[in-house]
Design a protein around this motif. Structure first.
Motif: not given
Length: 330
Positions: A94, A96, A119, A186, A300, A305
């Motif tokens: 991370k 990404l 990611e 996130y 994820n 992402t």
């Protein structure tokens, strides 16, 4: 057995490999570094003999099935796409990529070549995060999400001495938002989706990156407040507030101690034992997905992402944080 190559011989890679020992289907097969000397030095600690100093050769090698990328952020997209185009699965640190446009191109490459891209956002794959998700309903309608990750960086001492290391260099798409702020954003996106509005402030350093910042995000029925810093410390926990109580989370980046404080004064402990190192869970997810023939994680996800990076881009626009990658087309 999934044969793994690594790109990036640093401390984070060492931590991942320490965690991966417990995963039966994980086999470290190859190491890339810009110099043979560094590759040999790192690989010797793990009994690996297959070394690369050329990424194209590594990507086309039939001796690896997948790669873990832990290079500077500015290199993530270009390197990941190279491996994806060569049919290799990619677990990438991370964030990404440096921006949302790069993320979109990476996702397109994974879908076109039908290989896994994920990611390496550890927090949302930890047992503690599952506890958060499973118990949110107990605190009623959610009205506020608050996340804080402020950790004074030892590299900032060097910065104040006039030595600009990678962590504070915009050339590598770094800074407080990219390093720590994403850990706050996130989980927010994973839990509640894309916000309607993003407002941000930050302290910009002379090198061109942010040292710290704050973000306010608006939803139809709730708001979110995020604070992050690499130039100050904070001992504050994170919190999700509902109409029936609040959920207190010790560390948003790696939640372990979680409890609900109800409006009637009672508390409920939700913490569960985490039986493995924090990075174990992301590697296990990655290996399991490969073995299942999946090209996307259910946690994820590509959407999580990409949306997170869109929010990061909006924050950067608000505080004036620019990277050389923003001018490139992959």
């Amino acid at each position: 057995m999934v044969r793994i190559g690594i790109v990036g011989t640093n401390m984070i890679t060492e931590r991942l490999l320490e965690a991966a020992i417990a995963i039966e289907d994980f086999k470290l097969t190859a190491v890339y570094s810009r110099t043979t000397e560094q590759a040999e030095k790192f690989a010797s600690n793990y009994g690996v003999t297959k070394l690369f100093t050329n990424l194209e050769e590594m990507a086309s090698s039939e001796e690896i099935d997948a790669v873990y990328i832990a290079s500077p952020n500015s290199f993530h997209a270009q390197q990941a796409i190279l491996f994806l185009q060569n049919g290799k699965h990619v677990l990438c640190e991370k964030p990404l990529a440096a921006n949302a446009a790069e993320v979109a191109t990476m996702i397109e490459a994974a879908q076109e070549h039908q290989v896994l891209l994920m990611e390496a956002m550890k927090s949302t794959l930890l047992p503690g995060f599952k506890v958060i998700q499973d118990n949110l309903h107990k605190i009623g309608p959610i009205r506020r999400y608050f996340a804080s990750y402020c950790q004074y960086s030892s590299r900032y001492d060097k910065y104040k001495e006039g030595i600009v290391l990678n962590a504070f260099n915009p050339k590598f798409a770094n800074g407080a938002l990219m390093d720590l702020g994403v850990y706050c954003l996130y989980p927010l996106i994973t839990l509640f989706g894309e916000p309607n509005e993003v407002k941000a402030t930050g302290i910009m350093l002379e090198s061109g990156v942010d040292g710290e910042g704050s973000v306010v995000l608006s939803y139809d029925d709730k708001d979110a407040v995020v604070m992050y810093s690499k130039i100050t410390n904070s001992s504050l926990p994170s919190e999700i507030q509902g109409e029936k109580g609040s959920m207190i989370i010790d560390k948003i980046s790696s939640p372990e101690q979680i409890e609900i404080h109800y409006n009637d004064g009672t508390t409920e402990q939700l913490s569960i034992e985490q039986s493995h190192p924090v990075m174990y869970y992301e590697v296990k997810e990655f290996i399991d997905l490969i073995n299942s023939g999946k090209i996307e994680s259910n946690v994820n996800t590509f959407a999580n992402t990409y949306t997170t990076m869109q929010v990061v881009d909006k924050v950067r626009a608000e505080i004036g944080l620019k990277f050389p990658n923003d001018e490139k087309v992959i």
